[in-house]
Design a protein around this motif. Sequence first.
Motif, PDB file in Angstrom:
ATOM      1  N   MET A 125      38.402  35.284  28.436  1.00  0.00           N
ATOM      2  CA  MET A 125      38.171  34.722  29.778  1.00  0.00           C
ATOM      3  C   MET A 125      37.932  33.221  29.684  1.00  0.00           C
ATOM      4  SD  MET A 125      35.683  37.219  31.951  1.00  0.00           S
ATOM      5  CE  MET A 125      36.102  38.879  32.418  1.00  0.00           C
ATOM      6  N   HIS A 129      40.165  30.199  31.324  1.00  0.00           N
ATOM      7  CA  HIS A 129      39.642  29.157  32.204  1.00  0.00           C
ATOM      8  C   HIS A 129      39.939  27.760  31.647  1.00  0.00           C
ATOM      9  CE1 HIS A 129      36.522  32.134  34.065  1.00  0.00           C
ATOM     10  NE2 HIS A 129      37.709  32.235  34.633  1.00  0.00           N
ATOM     11  N   HIS A 199      41.015  34.443  37.996  1.00  0.00           N
ATOM     12  CA  HIS A 199      41.886  35.604  38.172  1.00  0.00           C
ATOM     13  C   HIS A 199      41.456  36.421  39.387  1.00  0.00           C
ATOM     14  CE1 HIS A 199      43.462  39.662  37.483  1.00  0.00           C
ATOM     15  NE2 HIS A 199      44.360  39.121  36.673  1.00  0.00           N
ATOM     16  N   LEU A 202      39.736  40.931  37.433  1.00  0.00           N
ATOM     17  CA  LEU A 202      39.756  41.384  36.044  1.00  0.00           C
ATOM     18  C   LEU A 202      38.985  42.691  35.883  1.00  0.00           C
ATOM     19  CD1 LEU A 202      39.485  38.034  34.066  1.00  0.00           C
ATOM     20  CD2 LEU A 202      41.424  39.614  34.156  1.00  0.00           C
ATOM     21  N   MET A 216      46.065  39.648  30.421  1.00  0.00           N
ATOM     22  CA  MET A 216      45.592  39.744  31.798  1.00  0.00           C
ATOM     23  C   MET A 216      46.778  40.001  32.719  1.00  0.00           C
ATOM     24  SD  MET A 216      42.866  36.582  31.734  1.00  0.00           S
ATOM     25  CE  MET A 216      41.650  36.518  30.398  1.00  0.00           C
ATOM     26  N   ASP A 230      34.677  35.804  38.094  1.00  0.00           N
ATOM     27  CA  ASP A 230      35.515  36.564  37.167  1.00  0.00           C
ATOM     28  C   ASP A 230      34.669  37.483  36.295  1.00  0.00           C
ATOM     29  OD1 ASP A 230      38.153  36.018  37.763  1.00  0.00           O
ATOM     30  OD2 ASP A 230      38.371  34.384  36.332  1.00  0.00           O
ATOM     31  N   THR A 234      34.453  41.980  36.403  1.00  0.00           N
ATOM     32  CA  THR A 234      34.530  42.903  35.269  1.00  0.00           C
ATOM     33  C   THR A 234      33.266  43.758  35.166  1.00  0.00           C
ATOM     34  OG1 THR A 234      35.997  41.441  34.024  1.00  0.00           O
ATOM     35  CG2 THR A 234      34.711  43.047  32.757  1.00  0.00           C
ATOM     36  N   TYR A 255      31.920  34.706  26.026  1.00  0.00           N
ATOM     37  CA  TYR A 255      32.322  33.580  26.874  1.00  0.00           C
ATOM     38  C   TYR A 255      31.624  32.292  26.438  1.00  0.00           C
ATOM     39  CZ  TYR A 255      33.810  31.058  31.056  1.00  0.00           C
ATOM     40  OH  TYR A 255      34.403  30.153  31.907  1.00  0.00           O
TER      41      TYR A 255
END
Length: 315
Positions: A125, A129, A199, A202, A216, A230, A234, A255
């Motif tokens: 992710m 980004h 997105h 997700l 993705m 995002d 999830t 992340y």
Amino acid sequence: MTNLAKAAAAEWGLGDARLQFVAGRENQVYRVSDASGDYALRLKRPGYRTRIEIESELQWMAALDRAGILVPRPVLSLKGRLLEPVDGHLVDLLTWLPGQTLGTLLAGGSGADAEALFQNLGRHMALFHIASDAWVKPEGFSRIRWDGEGLLGESPVWGRFWEHPLLSVADRTLFEDFRAAALRDLHRLQDQLDVGLIHADLVRENVLLLGDRIGMLDFDDGGWGFRAFDLATTLLKFMDSPNHPALRAALLRGYLGVRAMDVEALDLFLALRAVTYVGWVVPRLGEEGARERSHRYVATARHVCQRYLSNPPDH
């Protein structure tokens, strides 16, 4: 619809290819196979997105592919176009990504496997980004906005959730109170929240795993928005899982190991994500199974909104 799909496939020289229906909601999606490979043919629902919005989505996906992000790659038609009009539908063709969805893998994995998957997903992710920020957008680029107006304004992207016709008086009051609090908190936090292309969908069905790489799928709802949205999208589907805290920690660890982001407002975005589904289901209440789905969406939103309002962030 199959005849329409065959006519659409012919725009890419695939009129004699094998067609397999895959999914039908916002798009009618077919898997198209011939000697050259496998593709995803998408027949867009008329009126759901404008032509420029769809072209922008495809330009974005092409840029992500060039940056090394695993996404379906748009394929030019025989006329050299990303998008073709076919019998009132806008149609595109994407490369088919192999692999297994996150949902399929989690169904047969251990808790440790799930945490490892979520940490890897968080990492990807962040890379997604970063690539989206680095891309120089073409003139005329246009996508929907999951900003304060798009989430809580008078005309949200997915509808006025607080006016869902099947809400109880208590739930309507709760969602109105949450809307007011969320608007206030978004305004207060606006200078520290990370904003860019996201997105926005997700969920586990749109996350594909191919070895150590994570792909993705389905950028239909991608656009400008809060990056924490995002992560919240999830995590929301796993709110009732006993290992939710571990999955949340793993996703954030992955992340933040790649990209900095203020995640203090993540509970706000979990609630924001939950109420969008309450709005989304309203025009679909006449579909088979929609009332049961609506009940689940309202119950989830009730839970996270109550929790957020009872534990407001520090002011």
